[in-house]
Design an enzyme around this catalytic site. Sequence first.
Site: not given
Ligand code: NAD
Length: 469
Positions: A38, A40, A177, A179, A200, A267, A315, A439
């Site tokens: 997939g 991941c 974004g 995230g 953000e 997202g 994942a 340690h």
């Molecule tokens: P996310 O939802 O975690 O973050 C998206 C960010 O974009 C949010 O903080 C939001 O406030 C911001 N945002 C939204 N619209 C915006 C705009 N118009 N202007 C500015 N900022 C805006 O989504 P993601 O980072 O795309 O990740 C997607 C999914 O995949 C999530 O559920 C994430 O947890 C998962 N993921 C996890 C990992 C990891 O755990 N290492 C890695 C990649 C993805």
Amino acid sequence: MKTNVLIIGGGPGGYVAALRAAQLGAQVTLVEREHVGGVCLNVGCIPTKALLASADAYEMVRRADEFGVRTASPVADWPAMQERKAKAVQRLVSGVEVLLKKAGVTVLRGHGRFLSPRTVSVAGDGVSEQVEADHIIIATGSRSATIPVPGLESPRVLDSTGALSLPELPTSIVIIGAGAIGVEFASLFHTLGVQVTVVEMLPRLLPLMDADLGEGLARAWRRRKLKALTSARLKEVSDKDTYLEVQIETASGTQMIQAERLLLAVGRRPNVENLGLEEAGVQYSRKGIPVDATMRTNVPHIYAIGDVVGGIMLAHWASHMGVAAAENALGGHVTLDERTNPSCVFCQPEVASVGLTEQEAHDKGYDVRVGTFPFLANGKAVAAGETDGFVKVVAEAKYNQLLGLHIIGPHASDLILPGGLALTLEATLDEFKEIIAPHPTLCEAINEAALAALGIPLQIPAQTSVSKR
Ligand code: NAD
């Protein structure tokens, strides 16, 4: 054909469900239209981590002088990094294929679609089957979300899949974004010398995690000169042929940023379309397929797991749901506990978290005890030259029971496991005092943070640790 358990989607949710169902003696069929593993394995966790490992190696060579090692200036060879990434992906995807084969799982290559509650059609290159199943697990994942902003149709605008396979490194990029996806790509590109601006909408980086983590990341990025705009929104993008003009609205007015590329990381959306869910009678919305604690949908023999459910899109959570769904389909009664599910973000410095944030603990009505310990005071971190960040523990003040563990700093993702274990065992801070940390290790910082919350830290001066509601 007939099968006992049919799984639609072969990502970390679906393929793990298939393996578990096969272990339990079921006859299992897995439908996958692209590659097993997939998002991941193919265009998510693994390829980003492979590229981040290349970036880490580049950074280490760049800093070699600091360690008393003399080298010539490093060169970031992006195509070679891509080649290395492709090999890592190929190796892991083949590994999954072998596992499925050895487990006796039948893999059908094509798109699965419900014709009725128990029948799924599979259509692909040279494949046209109707499969009738006793139990069905939907594990179709998610795709990058987009937003209604003018100009995003430009080919210079990327999603995470496009960013992973760029033919060459851009000189500049705007990332929308902050995230997990946004901050990981920001770290990757910044380390490799790309001029990065992160935008953000909410007031801080990693807004869903404990507030101190986002603030810690912002401080570390300021030191590294990685530009981030918070409380800022993307308004418009104009393609000027060789670059993009990006209009951002911030609290202090409109900013125009020129960049070669823009990455949209706002997202992901569950893949609920074109599955014939109506024919199966499965309730869903664009936010996903609702399930109960056993992963059952409203149709008792149909389960849904992973990103397609909506909510937590990770994942390891998908795999966990996959195991639960397989066991429940075959007569078990397993329920999952979100509380102990860790979240790791592979930015620089790395971030990891499990349990309640300080704010969530307050919101739930606890008197909260907090302790933090900076890696600057940890021997191993100082020796390794990786002193950015800290460990924070959140506990309730009555019995000192741990509620959350939050880490920003070196190898944070490898340090988070004891937090989930402690939450599962309902451990207290006093038990952290009893555990002997070897340690010199980074995990000493966890024990020290627990001691700090108890008001008796040894390696830093005492702090006040109880924050009343
Ligand atoms: P996310 O939802 O975690 O973050 C998206 C960010 O974009 C949010 O903080 C939001 O406030 C911001 N945002 C939204 N619209 C915006 C705009 N118009 N202007 C500015 N900022 C805006 O989504 P993601 O980072 O795309 O990740 C997607 C999914 O995949 C999530 O559920 C994430 O947890 C998962 N993921 C996890 C990992 C990891 O755990 N290492 C890695 C990649 C993805």
